[in-house]
Scaffold this motif. Sequence first.
Motif, short mmCIF file in Angstrom:
data_model
loop_
_atom_site.label_atom_id
_atom_site.label_comp_id
_atom_site.label_asym_id
_atom_site.label_seq_id
_atom_site.Cartn_x
_atom_site.Cartn_y
_atom_site.Cartn_z
N LEU A 1 -28.42 -47.88 -7.07
CA LEU A 1 -28.15 -47.13 -8.31
C LEU A 1 -29.00 -47.71 -9.43
CD1 LEU A 1 -24.26 -47.05 -7.97
CD2 LEU A 1 -25.86 -45.23 -7.38
N LEU B 1 -19.66 -43.61 -6.44
CA LEU B 1 -20.55 -44.35 -5.55
C LEU B 1 -20.67 -45.79 -6.03
CD1 LEU B 1 -23.55 -41.90 -4.93
CD2 LEU B 1 -21.57 -42.33 -3.48
N TRP C 1 -22.48 -42.07 -10.56
CA TRP C 1 -22.64 -41.06 -9.51
C TRP C 1 -21.36 -41.03 -8.70
CZ3 TRP C 1 -26.56 -37.70 -9.09
CH2 TRP C 1 -27.76 -38.00 -9.75
N ILE D 1 -26.89 -47.89 -0.56
CA ILE D 1 -26.97 -47.14 -1.82
C ILE D 1 -27.52 -48.03 -2.94
CG2 ILE D 1 -25.65 -45.94 -3.61
CD1 ILE D 1 -23.63 -45.17 -1.43
N ALA E 1 -29.78 -42.30 -8.00
CA ALA E 1 -29.08 -42.86 -6.85
C ALA E 1 -29.99 -42.66 -5.65
CB ALA E 1 -27.74 -42.16 -6.63
#
Length: 122
Positions: A108, A100, A93, A106, A117
């Motif tokens: 993932l 990212l 992402w 965050i 995400a």
Amino acid sequence: LKCNYTTVTDTTFTVTALGEGEVYEFRVIAKNAAGVHSIPSESTGAVTCNDEYTPPKAELDSKLLGDIVTIRAGSDLVLDASIGGKPDPKVFWSKGDKELELCEKISLQYTNRRAMAIIKFC
């Protein structure tokens, strides 16, 4: 040339170590418990060995395709995409030109078919 020197009890057999672009022809022979062999089957005809290839794809969930995605303040933003390709593509992402990375905010998640995400507390 034999592709197998052992007894196969299943109804399928995977031939390994084939050369890319090489042409092969296959037949099957049965052998019963008494050791009697059948005559060979008819040939498959010429079979060219090629690696499976499917171009990489990434398709966002339809809820994310509008110009604006609205979520409630303080809730998580979940970005979800269907992915695929052969061989398996490298999936990541990004925001703009920056990939990212995992952090406190965050999360993932990747499988061979989905990429997700989760951006927490937007």
